[in-house]
Design a protein around this motif. Structure first.
Motif, PDB file in Angstrom:
ATOM      1  N   PHE A 247       0.664  -1.169  -0.139  1.00  0.00           N
ATOM      2  CA  PHE A 247       0.073   0.005   0.038  1.00  0.00           C
ATOM      3  C   PHE A 247       0.902   1.082  -0.067  1.00  0.00           C
ATOM      4  O   PHE A 247       0.667   2.156  -0.893  1.00  0.00           O
ATOM      5  CB  PHE A 247      -0.864  -0.160   1.235  1.00  0.00           C
ATOM      6  CG  PHE A 247      -1.846   1.154   1.204  1.00  0.00           C
ATOM      7  CD1 PHE A 247      -2.884   1.406   0.861  1.00  0.00           C
ATOM      8  CD2 PHE A 247      -1.118   2.205   2.477  1.00  0.00           C
ATOM      9  CE1 PHE A 247      -3.491   2.633   1.006  1.00  0.00           C
ATOM     10  CE2 PHE A 247      -2.104   3.512   2.485  1.00  0.00           C
ATOM     11  CZ  PHE A 247      -2.888   3.716   1.699  1.00  0.00           C
TER      12      PHE A 247
ATOM     13  N   PHE B  14       2.234   4.857  -3.124  1.00  0.00           N
ATOM     14  CA  PHE B  14       2.473   6.063  -3.155  1.00  0.00           C
ATOM     15  C   PHE B  14       3.653   6.705  -3.648  1.00  0.00           C
ATOM     16  O   PHE B  14       3.918   7.973  -3.722  1.00  0.00           O
ATOM     17  CB  PHE B  14       2.086   6.620  -1.638  1.00  0.00           C
ATOM     18  CG  PHE B  14       0.858   6.573  -1.219  1.00  0.00           C
ATOM     19  CD1 PHE B  14      -0.199   7.868  -1.377  1.00  0.00           C
ATOM     20  CD2 PHE B  14       0.024   5.445  -0.665  1.00  0.00           C
ATOM     21  CE1 PHE B  14      -1.336   7.705  -1.015  1.00  0.00           C
ATOM     22  CE2 PHE B  14      -1.169   5.472  -0.556  1.00  0.00           C
ATOM     23  CZ  PHE B  14      -1.868   6.508  -0.600  1.00  0.00           C
TER      24      PHE B  14
ATOM     25  N   ILE C  87      -9.492  -0.111  -0.223  1.00  0.00           N
ATOM     26  CA  ILE C  87      -9.119   0.816   0.613  1.00  0.00           C
ATOM     27  C   ILE C  87      -8.886   2.300   0.086  1.00  0.00           C
ATOM     28  O   ILE C  87      -9.440   3.178   0.211  1.00  0.00           O
ATOM     29  CB  ILE C  87      -8.120   0.383   1.527  1.00  0.00           C
ATOM     30  CG1 ILE C  87      -8.536  -0.646   2.660  1.00  0.00           C
ATOM     31  CG2 ILE C  87      -7.583   1.560   2.220  1.00  0.00           C
ATOM     32  CD1 ILE C  87      -7.492  -1.282   3.341  1.00  0.00           C
TER      33      ILE C  87
ATOM     34  N   PHE D  51      -9.852   6.921   0.149  1.00  0.00           N
ATOM     35  CA  PHE D  51      -9.189   7.931  -0.627  1.00  0.00           C
ATOM     36  C   PHE D  51      -9.365   8.458  -1.935  1.00  0.00           C
ATOM     37  O   PHE D  51      -8.646   9.296  -2.393  1.00  0.00           O
ATOM     38  CB  PHE D  51      -7.553   7.723  -0.409  1.00  0.00           C
ATOM     39  CG  PHE D  51      -7.083   7.009   0.752  1.00  0.00           C
ATOM     40  CD1 PHE D  51      -7.189   7.813   1.831  1.00  0.00           C
ATOM     41  CD2 PHE D  51      -6.599   5.490   1.013  1.00  0.00           C
ATOM     42  CE1 PHE D  51      -6.670   7.204   3.171  1.00  0.00           C
ATOM     43  CE2 PHE D  51      -6.273   5.068   2.058  1.00  0.00           C
ATOM     44  CZ  PHE D  51      -6.301   6.024   3.432  1.00  0.00           C
TER      45      PHE D  51
ATOM     46  N   VAL E 198       0.463  11.949  -6.475  1.00  0.00           N
ATOM     47  CA  VAL E 198       0.816  11.986  -5.265  1.00  0.00           C
ATOM     48  C   VAL E 198       2.136  12.569  -4.598  1.00  0.00           C
ATOM     49  O   VAL E 198       2.389  12.879  -3.450  1.00  0.00           O
ATOM     50  CB  VAL E 198       0.667  10.689  -4.588  1.00  0.00           C
ATOM     51  CG1 VAL E 198      -1.132  10.335  -4.465  1.00  0.00           C
ATOM     52  CG2 VAL E 198       1.459   9.678  -5.328  1.00  0.00           C
TER      53      VAL E 198
ATOM     54  N   PRO F 230     -11.090  13.940  -1.854  1.00  0.00           N
ATOM     55  CA  PRO F 230     -10.882  13.183  -0.668  1.00  0.00           C
ATOM     56  C   PRO F 230     -10.293  13.741   0.551  1.00  0.00           C
ATOM     57  O   PRO F 230      -9.997  14.673   0.651  1.00  0.00           O
ATOM     58  CB  PRO F 230      -9.724  12.249  -1.429  1.00  0.00           C
ATOM     59  CG  PRO F 230      -9.618  12.340  -2.665  1.00  0.00           C
ATOM     60  CD  PRO F 230     -10.241  13.711  -3.154  1.00  0.00           C
TER      61      PRO F 230
ATOM     62  N   TYR G  64      -8.465  12.827   3.052  1.00  0.00           N
ATOM     63  CA  TYR G  64      -7.262  12.788   3.592  1.00  0.00           C
ATOM     64  C   TYR G  64      -6.088  13.211   2.630  1.00  0.00           C
ATOM     65  O   TYR G  64      -6.257  12.824   1.104  1.00  0.00           O
ATOM     66  CB  TYR G  64      -6.771  11.248   4.120  1.00  0.00           C
ATOM     67  CG  TYR G  64      -7.805  10.815   4.967  1.00  0.00           C
ATOM     68  CD1 TYR G  64      -7.751  11.171   5.976  1.00  0.00           C
ATOM     69  CD2 TYR G  64      -8.675   9.729   4.643  1.00  0.00           C
ATOM     70  CE1 TYR G  64      -8.553  10.760   7.344  1.00  0.00           C
ATOM     71  CE2 TYR G  64      -9.713   9.255   5.587  1.00  0.00           C
ATOM     72  CZ  TYR G  64      -9.568   9.599   6.771  1.00  0.00           C
ATOM     73  OH  TYR G  64     -10.414   9.316   7.574  1.00  0.00           O
TER      74      TYR G  64
ATOM     75  N   ARG H 211      -2.983   9.862   4.451  1.00  0.00           N
ATOM     76  CA  ARG H 211      -3.384   8.701   3.512  1.00  0.00           C
ATOM     77  C   ARG H 211      -2.780   7.458   3.967  1.00  0.00           C
ATOM     78  O   ARG H 211      -3.213   6.378   4.209  1.00  0.00           O
ATOM     79  CB  ARG H 211      -3.548   9.047   2.240  1.00  0.00           C
ATOM     80  CG  ARG H 211      -4.386  10.172   1.550  1.00  0.00           C
ATOM     81  CD  ARG H 211      -4.306  10.060  -0.076  1.00  0.00           C
ATOM     82  NE  ARG H 211      -5.122  10.981  -0.495  1.00  0.00           N
ATOM     83  CZ  ARG H 211      -5.199  11.055  -2.027  1.00  0.00           C
ATOM     84  NH1 ARG H 211      -4.839  10.230  -2.406  1.00  0.00           N
ATOM     85  NH2 ARG H 211      -6.165  12.009  -2.296  1.00  0.00           N
ATOM     86  N   ILE H 212      -1.526   7.723   3.870  1.00  0.00           N
ATOM     87  CA  ILE H 212      -0.477   6.471   4.031  1.00  0.00           C
ATOM     88  C   ILE H 212      -0.585   5.979   5.474  1.00  0.00           C
ATOM     89  O   ILE H 212      -0.708   4.779   5.652  1.00  0.00           O
ATOM     90  CB  ILE H 212       1.003   6.860   3.747  1.00  0.00           C
ATOM     91  CG1 ILE H 212       1.230   7.381   2.172  1.00  0.00           C
ATOM     92  CG2 ILE H 212       1.983   5.864   3.995  1.00  0.00           C
ATOM     93  CD1 ILE H 212       2.643   7.933   1.969  1.00  0.00           C
TER      94      ILE H 212
ATOM     95  N   VAL I 245      -3.143   6.416   7.641  1.00  0.00           N
ATOM     96  CA  VAL I 245      -4.430   5.784   7.802  1.00  0.00           C
ATOM     97  C   VAL I 245      -4.694   4.603   6.953  1.00  0.00           C
ATOM     98  O   VAL I 245      -5.089   3.718   7.477  1.00  0.00           O
ATOM     99  CB  VAL I 245      -5.579   6.822   7.269  1.00  0.00           C
ATOM    100  CG1 VAL I 245      -7.017   6.205   7.410  1.00  0.00           C
ATOM    101  CG2 VAL I 245      -5.443   8.106   8.192  1.00  0.00           C
ATOM    102  N   GLY I 246      -4.069   4.448   5.770  1.00  0.00           N
ATOM    103  CA  GLY I 246      -4.325   3.218   5.091  1.00  0.00           C
ATOM    104  C   GLY I 246      -3.642   2.219   5.740  1.00  0.00           C
ATOM    105  O   GLY I 246      -4.079   1.170   5.738  1.00  0.00           O
ATOM    106  N   ILE I 247      -2.211   2.291   6.164  1.00  0.00           N
ATOM    107  CA  ILE I 247      -1.529   1.254   6.780  1.00  0.00           C
ATOM    108  C   ILE I 247      -2.139   0.969   8.103  1.00  0.00           C
ATOM    109  O   ILE I 247      -2.348  -0.453   8.285  1.00  0.00           O
ATOM    110  CB  ILE I 247      -0.154   1.596   7.055  1.00  0.00           C
ATOM    111  CG1 ILE I 247       0.467   1.598   5.730  1.00  0.00           C
ATOM    112  CG2 ILE I 247       0.851   0.648   8.244  1.00  0.00           C
ATOM    113  CD1 ILE I 247       1.999   2.728   6.132  1.00  0.00           C
TER     114      ILE I 247
ATOM    115  N   VAL J 175      -5.569   0.932   8.935  1.00  0.00           N
ATOM    116  CA  VAL J 175      -6.639  -0.032   8.451  1.00  0.00           C
ATOM    117  C   VAL J 175      -6.173  -1.258   7.975  1.00  0.00           C
ATOM    118  O   VAL J 175      -7.034  -2.049   8.497  1.00  0.00           O
ATOM    119  CB  VAL J 175      -7.567   0.778   7.205  1.00  0.00           C
ATOM    120  CG1 VAL J 175      -8.457  -0.019   6.781  1.00  0.00           C
ATOM    121  CG2 VAL J 175      -8.139   2.204   7.816  1.00  0.00           C
TER     122      VAL J 175
END
Lengths: 216, 148
Positions: free
Chosen positions: A51, A55, A93, A98, B45, B117, B119, B124-125, B127-129, B131
């Motif tokens: 994930f 990015f 997700i 996002f 990003v 969006p 975040y 985002r990074i 929160v994503g990790i 989750v």
């Protein structure tokens, strides 16, 4: 390479949702059957790493950028079904929380990058002779990025053919195969080298850590 | 004979005059006015701008674009709304990157809201990790319970 909403016609994404739903259901059963408590923390960590890697966008000639996925590494370490389900979790997700990648395009993203990426990477890794394991992992990373790019280029390039108005104006993605194939394949063929190298690094690190923690 | 000569000369002069007017009708003119535009910046990003890519701007509910063009060297789309309301912006690159989103402006082109969006990048990074690890935590609990 996460395709946003509005690029793919319903004639394509609705059947793909059906196909993806079937594969997700089967994949969930396979993961539930095969995943054990020892490998779960590794899968969780590498899914999170996959994930985060998405990015890290690398700028490419032509003003665009692309990112690695880590799907090849997941497939080599855990098998194609675990990799597919982990990658799908990441895409869900990203899409729902996002806005990276669309909800309507989720099945295409999941099937191309998750399923085909994982199956092809695992297949290449398995057919490589034992003594060439490092090369096998590298090629798994490369093919796990390149083949999904080919499928997505074909899916995008087909949009003007399958969805257009009476005057022939595309209703969704406007560019045909002549544009999408070089636009996606050339950058991802190059980026695949980075994905392959990263897969080898990740594979060596995880194998070393696994041996170490097993000995502890 | 003389009368014919005069008529011929007048006709020639009229023809030339019409020709001059007609040729000016195809001249492109311009005027300059100050206006308040909506400026939308598109970027990846890693903050790389989405440069020189195609975009379309639509009024709410309309199929014919209000404006089409390419983003500038800074990855910006700018347009002058002719009415308050919702505006759909669709930007597409040849390799499948892009965005399709809606924003709302008032009559003075002030942005009232957009479906951006929640975040931002680093949030985002994290929160994503969180989750992902949380979901695997639940999976671990489920596996233990099933085993027990």
């Amino acid at each position: 390479m996460h395709i946003p909403d509005g690029f793919i016609a319903p004639q394509m994404y609705l059947p793909l949702y059906g196909l993806a739903a079937g594969l997700w259901a089967y994949g969930a059963r396979r993961v539930g059957r095969d995943l054990d408590e020892a490998s779960l923390p590794w899968l969780a960590s590498l899914t999170a790493a996959s994930f985060a890697l998405s990015f890290v966008a690398l700028p490419l000639p032509g003003g665009t950028s692309a990112h690695v996925t880590g799907v090849g590494l997941l497939a080599v370490l855990f098998g194609p079904w675990h990799a597919f389900m982990a990658a799908s979790m990441v895409f869900v997700i990203q899409a729902l929380l996002f806005g990276d990648g669309g909800v309507t395009t989720l099945p295409l993203n999941a099937l191309a990058m998750g399923f085909v990426g994982a199956i092809s990477a695992y297949g290449v890794y398995r057919v490589t002779p034992e003594r060439w394991r490092v090369i096998g992992v590298f090629l798994a990373g490369w093919i796990g990025l390149f083949l999904p790019a080919l499928l997505i280029a074909l899916a995008l390039g087909a949009q003007p053919l399958i969805a257009h108005d009476a005057a022939g104006v595309p209703l969704y993605f406007p560019f045909g195969f002549a544009i999408t194939l070089p636009a996606l394949l050339i950058p991802h063929a190059l980026l695949g080298i980075g994905e392959g190298a990263l897969s080898v690094l990740g594979w060596r690190l995880v194998e070393r850590l696994r041996v170490r923690y097993r000995n502890d | 004979m003389r009368t014919h000569s005069v008529i011929a000369r007048v006709t020639l002069l009229l023809g030339l005059a019409v020709g001059v007017v007609a040729s000016h009708a195809h001249d492109l003119q311009y005027s300059v006015a100050a206006g308040q535009a909506v400026v939308v910046k598109l970027f990846y990003v890693d903050n790389t701008p989405f440069t020189f890519e195609g975009y379309e701007v639509y009024r709410e509910g309309e199929k014919l674009p209000y404006q089409v063009g390419r983003t500038d060297s800074q990855g910006r789309v700018s347009f002058l709304p002719d009415r308050p309301g919702k505006w759909r912006i669709k930007a597409i690159s040849e390799d499948g990157h892009g965005l399709d989103f809606t924003l709302t402006t008032d009559a003075a082109a002030h942005i009232e809201g957009s479906d951006k969006p929640v975040y931002e990048r680093y949030g985002r990074i994290v929160v994503g990790i969180a989750v992902i690890l949380g979901l695997f935590g639940f999976l671990n609990l489920y596996m233990r319970r099933k085993k027990a």
